[in-house]
Enzyme design. Structure first.
Site, PDB file in Angstrom:
ATOM      1  N   HIS A  39       0.827  -1.199   0.000  1.00  0.00           N
ATOM      2  CA  HIS A  39       0.000   0.000   0.000  1.00  0.00           C
ATOM      3  C   HIS A  39       0.870   1.260   0.000  1.00  0.00           C
ATOM      4  CE1 HIS A  39      -3.792  -2.190   1.423  1.00  0.00           C
ATOM      5  NE2 HIS A  39      -2.834  -3.118   1.375  1.00  0.00           N
ATOM      6  N   ASP A  41      -6.014   5.762   1.654  1.00  0.00           N
ATOM      7  CA  ASP A  41      -6.349   4.349   1.520  1.00  0.00           C
ATOM      8  C   ASP A  41      -7.673   4.092   2.250  1.00  0.00           C
ATOM      9  OD1 ASP A  41      -6.283   1.396   2.111  1.00  0.00           O
ATOM     10  OD2 ASP A  41      -4.277   1.549   1.237  1.00  0.00           O
ATOM     11  N   ALA A  91      14.953  -7.673  -4.070  1.00  0.00           N
ATOM     12  CA  ALA A  91      15.301  -7.886  -5.483  1.00  0.00           C
ATOM     13  C   ALA A  91      14.711  -6.762  -6.333  1.00  0.00           C
ATOM     14  CB  ALA A  91      14.755  -9.227  -5.958  1.00  0.00           C
ATOM     15  N   GLN A 131      12.588  -6.028  -8.659  1.00  0.00           N
ATOM     16  CA  GLN A 131      11.527  -6.762  -9.346  1.00  0.00           C
ATOM     17  C   GLN A 131      11.122  -6.143 -10.680  1.00  0.00           C
ATOM     18  OE1 GLN A 131       8.530  -9.045  -7.229  1.00  0.00           O
ATOM     19  NE2 GLN A 131       6.969  -7.666  -8.024  1.00  0.00           N
ATOM     20  N   HIS A 143       2.518 -14.638  -5.682  1.00  0.00           N
ATOM     21  CA  HIS A 143       1.384 -14.680  -4.764  1.00  0.00           C
ATOM     22  C   HIS A 143       0.211 -13.857  -5.288  1.00  0.00           C
ATOM     23  CE1 HIS A 143       3.392 -10.944  -4.137  1.00  0.00           C
ATOM     24  NE2 HIS A 143       2.555 -10.527  -3.211  1.00  0.00           N
ATOM     25  N   TRP A 192      -1.448  -7.178  -5.676  1.00  0.00           N
ATOM     26  CA  TRP A 192      -1.814  -6.292  -6.783  1.00  0.00           C
ATOM     27  C   TRP A 192      -0.631  -5.541  -7.355  1.00  0.00           C
ATOM     28  CZ3 TRP A 192      -4.882  -6.754 -10.380  1.00  0.00           C
ATOM     29  CH2 TRP A 192      -5.321  -5.694 -11.175  1.00  0.00           C
ATOM     30  N   ASN A 193       0.345  -5.160  -6.519  1.00  0.00           N
ATOM     31  CA  ASN A 193       1.551  -4.527  -7.049  1.00  0.00           C
ATOM     32  C   ASN A 193       2.268  -5.456  -8.019  1.00  0.00           C
ATOM     33  OD1 ASN A 193       2.422  -1.764  -5.777  1.00  0.00           O
ATOM     34  ND2 ASN A 193       1.543  -2.903  -4.082  1.00  0.00           N
ATOM     35  N   SER A 194       2.510  -6.685  -7.586  1.00  0.00           N
ATOM     36  CA  SER A 194       3.208  -7.646  -8.437  1.00  0.00           C
ATOM     37  C   SER A 194       2.417  -7.933  -9.704  1.00  0.00           C
ATOM     38  CB  SER A 194       3.461  -8.947  -7.668  1.00  0.00           C
ATOM     39  OG  SER A 194       4.419  -8.760  -6.652  1.00  0.00           O
ATOM     40  N   GLU A 196       2.669  -4.966 -12.117  1.00  0.00           N
ATOM     41  CA  GLU A 196       4.031  -4.904 -12.657  1.00  0.00           C
ATOM     42  C   GLU A 196       4.224  -5.950 -13.742  1.00  0.00           C
ATOM     43  OE1 GLU A 196       6.551  -5.274  -9.257  1.00  0.00           O
ATOM     44  OE2 GLU A 196       6.013  -3.298  -8.461  1.00  0.00           O
ATOM     45  N   GLN A 242      -5.690 -11.585  -3.219  1.00  0.00           N
ATOM     46  CA  GLN A 242      -4.873 -12.402  -4.106  1.00  0.00           C
ATOM     47  C   GLN A 242      -5.630 -13.535  -4.806  1.00  0.00           C
ATOM     48  OE1 GLN A 242      -1.496 -13.469  -1.634  1.00  0.00           O
ATOM     49  NE2 GLN A 242      -1.213 -11.326  -1.043  1.00  0.00           N
TER      50      GLN A 242
END
Length: 465
Positions: free
Chosen positions: A29, A128, A340, A342, A357, A360-362, A365, A382
């Protein structure tokens, strides 16, 4: 956000409006609203980023790029005891004391906004949803207004809201039957903190999503329907994570994993990382490692301890790899311990898949970079992000679905998914769809694109007379 932050000349610059950014105190977040702060500050609008002193320290340790127009405010909160991560819990319950500390930001936020309101024509507070309690006093300030930021996907947000409003209109029954349940997605104590926010929701002018109509147009339209929306404006200004692939260049001072990727064939490497809150049992982590080894495919595996509630870094115990693992996979696989890069990994030509997993960020991206995903959801939004990836968008394959969340994922399942994604015709088709969606997202953030228009629309709105 690459092109969005460089193409603002068509809008008048102003210092009359000030933005206050109030993220929830979890890394994903914080990261989203830091990126949004950079985007808004590029329009020459000052942004005040507010969090606890503890979480500000964490954020600064992980992000070194700041805009001169983003001002950080860290406020102390009472000390709390944080238990170690518990691999038997899907939800990161060890972070609950840190999450609850966020309610102590109410008075500092109110005082800051009141102070800023004396020198600004308008103060726009973007908070948020989980910080609605802390933002409650803003509505008493005449020239301040609030905007609700939803950190989840529009897909997950829609289904939860549709259920909460009593299923006010029909949806495709086939989709509904395949939709993962909400069971166990949140911890009961987190649900109590969520309920604390509801009395303070509804006073906002509009709602922002870290998403795009290119990705989730159907669900954003659902959320705009009058049965679910009390005439609130919605801006889908994301993905905030977008960067131009051209940033990935050959350089000796880059992270060693990027230098290693430079030597690998195109689309040949699967990147394996499960975010900042996931804790595997020793047995599950070893099954994952064995599956990677037996797949005979190239990989990058990130090994890090889950974030601690008191943000003490990676001091929790890291799970051990099988004995001799790194020696056996040398040259074909790389283990990265700790943090890392990413985005750069996902943007590299050699990366052909992302086992994730599905935070939402991953997810955004990976979509922005056109990389297909192997989905393994753990908690919160998720499971439905994974559903969006595999069932709706068709840009991923399933490692483990939510229905079987309590079952051990065996190495053979990991091996099969990796082989399918990286080295099969079916995987090639998934990769093609992911690549096409990634290109559509990149077009959308250029001047004249859908996301760029949404950003311009939001900036014009907060600048209105």
């Amino acid at each position: 956000m690459g092109s969005q932050t460089r193409n603002n000349k068509s809008l008048p610059l102003t210092t009359e409006v000030t933005v206050v950014m109030l993220p929830f105190v979890a890394h994903g977040h914080l990261n989203q609203l830091l990126r949004l702060s950079r985007l808004i500050s590029a329009y020459n609008i000052p942004v005040h980023f507010v969090t606890t002193t503890t979480h500000l320290r964490q954020l600064r340790s992980r992000h070194c790029q700041y805009s001169n127009n983003v001002h950080f405010h860290g406020f102390p909160t009472p000390p709390f005891t944080s238990p170690p991560p518990n691999p038997s819990n899907h939800f990161p319950s060890h972070l609950l004391p840190a999450f609850k500390s966020s309610i102590h930001l109410r008075h500092p936020v109110g005082n800051l906004v009141a102070s800023l309101s004396t020198t600004a024509r308008r103060v726009a507070v973007i908070h948020d949803f989980m910080m609605s309690y802390a933002a409650q006093d803003v509505r008493t300030i005449p020239n301040a207004e609030t905007y609700l930021f939803n950190p989840l996907s529009a897909c997950d947000s829609f289904w939860r809201k549709w259920e909460r409003f009593g299923r006010p209109f029909p949806v495709d029954p086939d989709v509904l039957n395949r939709l993962p349940s909400e069971d166990d997605t949140f911890h009961p104590e987190f649900a109590k903190l969520e309920k604390l926010q509801y009395p303070h929701v509804g006073f906002h002018v509009g709602e922002l999503f870290d998403s795009s109509r290119v990705i989730e147009g159907e669900y954003i339209k659902y959320l705009e329907r009058e049965e679910l929306n009390d005439k609130k404006k919605i801006w889908a200004m994301g993905p905030f994570s977008h960067v131009d692939k051209s940033v990935v260049t050959v350089s000796t001072n880059r992270h060693k994993c990027l230098q290693w990727l430079d030597l690998q064939p195109s689309n040949s490497v699967i990147y394996v990382s499960f975010g900042t809150t996931t804790t595997f049992s020793d047995r599950q982590f070893k099954e994952l490692a064995i599956g990677l080894e037996r797949s005979q495919q190239r990989f990058i595996l990130v090994v890090r301890a889950a974030d601690m509630g008191d943000v003490s870094g990676d001091e929790a115990k890291m799970t051990d790899l099988p004995m001799g693992f790194e020696e056996r996979v040398e040259g074909r696989g790389m283990v990265v311990r700790g943090w890392a890069p990413q985005l750069e990994i996902l943007g590299h030509f050699a990366t052909g898949g992302f086992m994730s997993h599905c935070g939402w960020n991953s997810t955004t991206e990976s979509i922005s970079m056109g990389v297909p995903m192997a989905t393994w959801p753990m908690h919160s939004d998720q499971p439905r992000n994974a559903f969006l990836i595999s069932d709706v968008l068709g840009i991923g394959v399933v490692v483990n679905d939510w229905e079987h969340r309590d079952e051990l994922v065996l190495s053979v399942a990991v091996e099969d998914v990796i082989r399918m994604l990286i080295d099969s015709r079916e995987g090639g088709e998934v990769r093609k769809r992911a690549s096409e969606l990634g290109e559509a997202v990149r077009r959308s953030v250029r001047e004249g694109g859908e996301c760029c228009k949404e950003a311009h629309s939001f900036i014009s709105y907060i600048n209105r007379e």
